[in-house]
Design an enzyme around this catalytic site. Structure first.
Site, PDB file in Angstrom:
ATOM      1  N   ASN A 312     -18.358   5.632 -23.843  1.00 50.51           N
ATOM      2  CA  ASN A 312     -17.602   4.907 -24.876  1.00 50.51           C
ATOM      3  C   ASN A 312     -17.281   5.809 -26.061  1.00 50.51           C
ATOM      4  OD1 ASN A 312     -16.448   2.390 -25.047  1.00 50.51           O
ATOM      5  ND2 ASN A 312     -18.053   1.538 -26.320  1.00 50.51           N
ATOM      6  N   HIS A 317     -13.292   3.224 -27.199  1.00 53.09           N
ATOM      7  CA  HIS A 317     -13.645   1.852 -26.818  1.00 53.09           C
ATOM      8  C   HIS A 317     -12.629   1.255 -25.840  1.00 53.09           C
ATOM      9  CE1 HIS A 317     -17.022   1.423 -29.537  1.00 53.09           C
ATOM     10  NE2 HIS A 317     -16.315   2.046 -30.466  1.00 53.09           N
ATOM     11  N   ASP A 321     -13.701  -0.263 -22.285  1.00 46.96           N
ATOM     12  CA  ASP A 321     -13.425  -1.613 -21.780  1.00 46.96           C
ATOM     13  C   ASP A 321     -12.808  -1.557 -20.385  1.00 46.96           C
ATOM     14  OD1 ASP A 321     -14.413  -2.648 -24.101  1.00 46.96           O
ATOM     15  OD2 ASP A 321     -12.463  -3.083 -25.004  1.00 46.96           O
ATOM     16  N   ASP A 338     -20.750 -17.292  -1.372  1.00 45.38           N
ATOM     17  CA  ASP A 338     -21.419 -18.547  -1.713  1.00 45.38           C
ATOM     18  C   ASP A 338     -22.879 -18.325  -2.092  1.00 45.38           C
ATOM     19  OD1 ASP A 338     -19.091 -19.875  -1.210  1.00 45.38           O
ATOM     20  OD2 ASP A 338     -19.616 -20.409   0.861  1.00 45.38           O
ATOM     21  N   GLU A 348     -22.933  -3.377 -21.240  1.00 44.91           N
ATOM     22  CA  GLU A 348     -22.588  -2.745 -19.966  1.00 44.91           C
ATOM     23  C   GLU A 348     -23.521  -3.204 -18.841  1.00 44.91           C
ATOM     24  OE1 GLU A 348     -25.351   0.165 -22.127  1.00 44.91           O
ATOM     25  OE2 GLU A 348     -23.808  -1.297 -22.626  1.00 44.91           O
ATOM     26  N   ARG A 364     -29.788  -3.216   1.019  1.00 43.29           N
ATOM     27  CA  ARG A 364     -28.533  -2.697   1.583  1.00 43.29           C
ATOM     28  C   ARG A 364     -27.353  -3.074   0.678  1.00 43.29           C
ATOM     29  NH1 ARG A 364     -31.215  -4.880   5.944  1.00 43.29           N
ATOM     30  NH2 ARG A 364     -29.884  -6.762   5.922  1.00 43.29           N
TER      31      ARG A 364
END
Length: 697
Positions: A312, A317, A321, A338, A348, A364
């Site tokens: 940053n 900035h 972002d 789901d 962050e 995994r």
């Protein structure tokens, strides 16, 4: 009454001026005596150095030529050489406390003549001066001024009576009576002209302004009456408009309700990344957690972008972002299902709640995140891990039916913390061992924090001696932590935790405070401490408050204050601020030493640039000298190098007589170690080194 006040004012003014002049005259008497004392100091130094009594008496007689000097004493190394006094004749009349005798003592230290040392103190010369013995001319001037001020104010008082009572007061009374009779119906005021002494003055102008005010007030009253009639007409119109406004407000409320519903929907989503925000995640996670806790197939994954603050700061900035939005899209594409809920948890940091079958393969899943981010190859030139943006991941399972969602998130956060500590760009799974170790670390940090709050850190003092004579040449202040049972811990048991959690500056300030108390006690006990060394981390030298405290300590006592810098403190390339602070310390008489020399990497060029007053040979080099000739030659070389650079050299870690003699043979008499003394608390040092055996409280 006015005349009395004028006379009183004259008297007060005269007395005040006399007091001011008398104070200045006394200062002049003192200044003259000081100058005269300075002028005879060389003669007094010669008489004292040669112990020539007639010359000393002649100096005293010369001083008595000053009318204000009452007594003269000349002391030679603690013994009275000349002590003469006389009665002085006052020059001021007896006017009370203002003219009482005002005796002060002026004293000057006598030094040996320049050709025999110059800076050696051989005695003192002191005179008593009565500052009330002023010049007779001043008395005459004082009387003249008092008479003049009284007469002047008497004349002014008479003039004031004539002006006030003959002109000003009479016209003011007339003006007030006429104004009191005015009413709005009168419309104008008939005020007499002011007497000729007041014509054209502010009082005359006030009469005109009062007349104008009367005319203006009458007009305003007429306007107010007209306004009242208009207001009644306006009220009727406002009533009709308010009914229309009420209908419009109802319509506006309906539109606001629609907007609030939209804002509520937006409040659940993070505006930058499009993921759930923390508030929404907490609400969703509570429901998911309640449904899956019993089955044990639930995990939390904490994901943090590595070195993001550096990213940053370097890219800006706006680019920061974009980076977060990029990482968020990647996580959303990989983890969105789901069974997985992904959110931006803050800054962050991202969080994923993984349930069902996905939780059993979460390792995994974490590797897929690392791999996908590596393939994205988001450039990061200043990363401390890699040249591309990476993430650290902490994972924790809800493996206990009694645990709460907050506890699982906390465990995942601890695992993330461990991933950062192991070098970032990796995944760490929470475990009982990890949680126990982190618990111990937290307890250790809390213990140091509480010790800082209680100021439970004490300086221990280890003498530094001249091995040739055994004389004390200095002390090194070494920090110890006092435990609840009054035992003490060495820095090896708490310093690493204190450094990691940022408590070193607090500990150093506590030590400074107690060192100040120790030096004050030593001064009361009449213990001469030539030097006192303080171990100082590199960061403290960049702290202006710490440097200010050290300079105040140096100025408060005669002891030479020394700051010891570790050779490992990266001194090869000192920045501008460090150089500035070092120069500031030297300007205040504070010496700089290099500690543990031989264990770091400070070059000879660095020593020439830093210009320390002393280097301390590390005990790791001194201890093996007797068994290994290589170490013996290295120590000898350091001593020779110090001599070549005009830098004093001291050896620490001296534990035997043979070791001390070997260092003496190499030309290093200033030594420190267990052979001479162990580090000891302040009270033990004071008890051991007090000249009369009794410490002054």
């Amino acid at each position: 009454m006015t005349l009395f006040l004028a006379l009183l004012l004259g008297a007060v003014s005269g007395v005040s001026q006399i007091a001011v002049d008398l104070g200045q005259e006394k200062d002049a008497v003192q200044y003259s005596a000081e100058e005269f004392l300075s002028s005879v100091a060389p003669s007094a130094e010669s008489a004292v150095y040669n112990f020539y009594l007639p010359a000393a008496e002649q100096v005293a007689s010369g001083l008595f030529t000053q009318r204000a000097i009452k007594s003269v004493t000349i002391v030679n190394e603690g013994e009275m050489m000349v002590a003469q006094s006389r009665e002085t004749e006052p020059t001021l009349p007896n006017l009370g406390r203002m003219t009482d005798a005002d005796i002060i003592l002026l004293e000057r230290v006598l030094y040996a003549p320049e050709n025999v040392g110059g800076n050696q103190i051989i005695g003192t010369i002191a005179v008593e001066v009565d500052r009330s013995i002023v010049a007779p001319a001043f008395v005459n001037r004082m009387l003249y001024y008092f008479i003049f001020a009284t007469v002047k104010n008497f004349v002014l008082g008479i003039l004031l009576i004539w002006l006030v009572y003959r002109a000003l007061a009479r016209h003011i009374i007339t003006l007030a009576e006429t104004t009191a009779r005015w009413t709005p119906a009168t419309k104008s005021l008939d005020i007499d002209y002011a007497p000729w002494p007041l014509q054209g003055t502010e009082l005359d102008q006030l009469s005109d302004q009062i007349k104008s005010f009367a005319r203006t007030a009458t007009g305003h009253i007429e306007q107010a009456e007209a306004s009242r009639e208009m207001a009644e007409q306006s009220n009727t119109a406002l009533t009709e408009k308010s009914e229309l406004l009420s209908e419009e407000v109802q319509k506006q409320n309906a539109r606001l309700q629609e907007a609030n519903d939209r804002l509520k929907e937006l409040a659940e989503i993070d505006a930058l990344t499009g993921l759930y925000n923390r508030r929404s995640f907490d609400l969703i996670a509570q429901d998911v957690f309640a449904a899956h806790t019993a089955s044990g197939d639930l995990a939390v994954m904490m994901i943090d972008v590595d070195s993001f603050k550096i990213y940053n700061d370097y890219y800006g900035h706006q680019e920061g972002d974009k980076c977060l939005a990029h990482v968020a899209r990647l996580l959303d594409n990989l983890l969105n299902s789901d069974d997985v809920t992904v959110a931006r948890y803050g800054g962050e940091e991202f969080i994923a709640l993984v349930a069902g079958e996905a939780a059993t393969g979460i390792d995994r899943l974490a590797e897929k995140v690392h791999g996908a981010l590596a393939s994205e190859a988001i450039e990061h030139q200043r990363s401390t891990v890699a040249d591309r943006v990476t993430v650290s991941i902490g994972v924790a399972f809800a493996d206990d039916a009694r645990c709460t969602l907050g506890e699982v998130i906390s465990s995942a956060d601890e695992a993330l913390y461990e991933a950062k500590a192991r070098g970032r760009n990796r995944t760490v799974m929470s475990s009982k061992d990890l949680r126990e170790r982190l618990r111990q670390d937290r307890n250790a940090a809390l213990s140091v924090f509480r010790a800082v709050e209680l100021e439970a850190f004490e300086p221990f003092f280890q003498p530094q001696v001249d091995a040739r004579t055994g004389a004390l040449v200095g002390l090194e202040a070494l920090v110890r932590r006092r435990l609840a049972d009054d035992r003490f811990e060495t820095p090896a048991q708490f310093m690493q935790v204190a450094r990691f959690h940022g408590y070193l500056a607090d500990i150093d300030r506590i030590v400074l405070k107690k060192v100040r108390g120790f030096l004050a006690a030593a001064q009361r006990a009449k213990i001469d401490i030539p030097r006192l060394s303080l171990n100082t981390p590199h960061d403290n030298l960049l702290d202006r408050d710490y440097v200010r405290e050290v300079t105040h300590l140096s100025g408060a006592f005669d002891t030479q204050i020394v700051l010891e810098l570790l050779e490992t403190a990266m001194l090869d390339e000192p920045g501008d601020l460090l150089r500035w602070q070092l120069d500031t310390l030297r300007e205040h008489g504070i010496d700089i030493e290099i500690d543990d020399y031989g264990t770091g990497h400070t070059s000879v060029i660095s020593l020439m640039n830093l210009k320390p007053s002393r280097i301390k040979i590390a005990k790791e080099l001194v201890l093996p000298m007797a068994e290994d000739q290589t170490f013996d030659r290295i120590v000898a070389s350091i001593i020779q190098m110090g001599a070549a650079l005009s830098i004093d050299v001291m050896a620490e870690g001296v534990e035997t007589k043979a070791m001390s003699n070997r260092l003496l043979n190499h030309g290093c008499p200033i030594q420190q170690g267990f052979f001479f003394a162990h580090p000891m608390p302040a009270k033990d040092f004071l008890a051991q080194y007090t000249p009369n055996g009794q410490v002054v409280g």
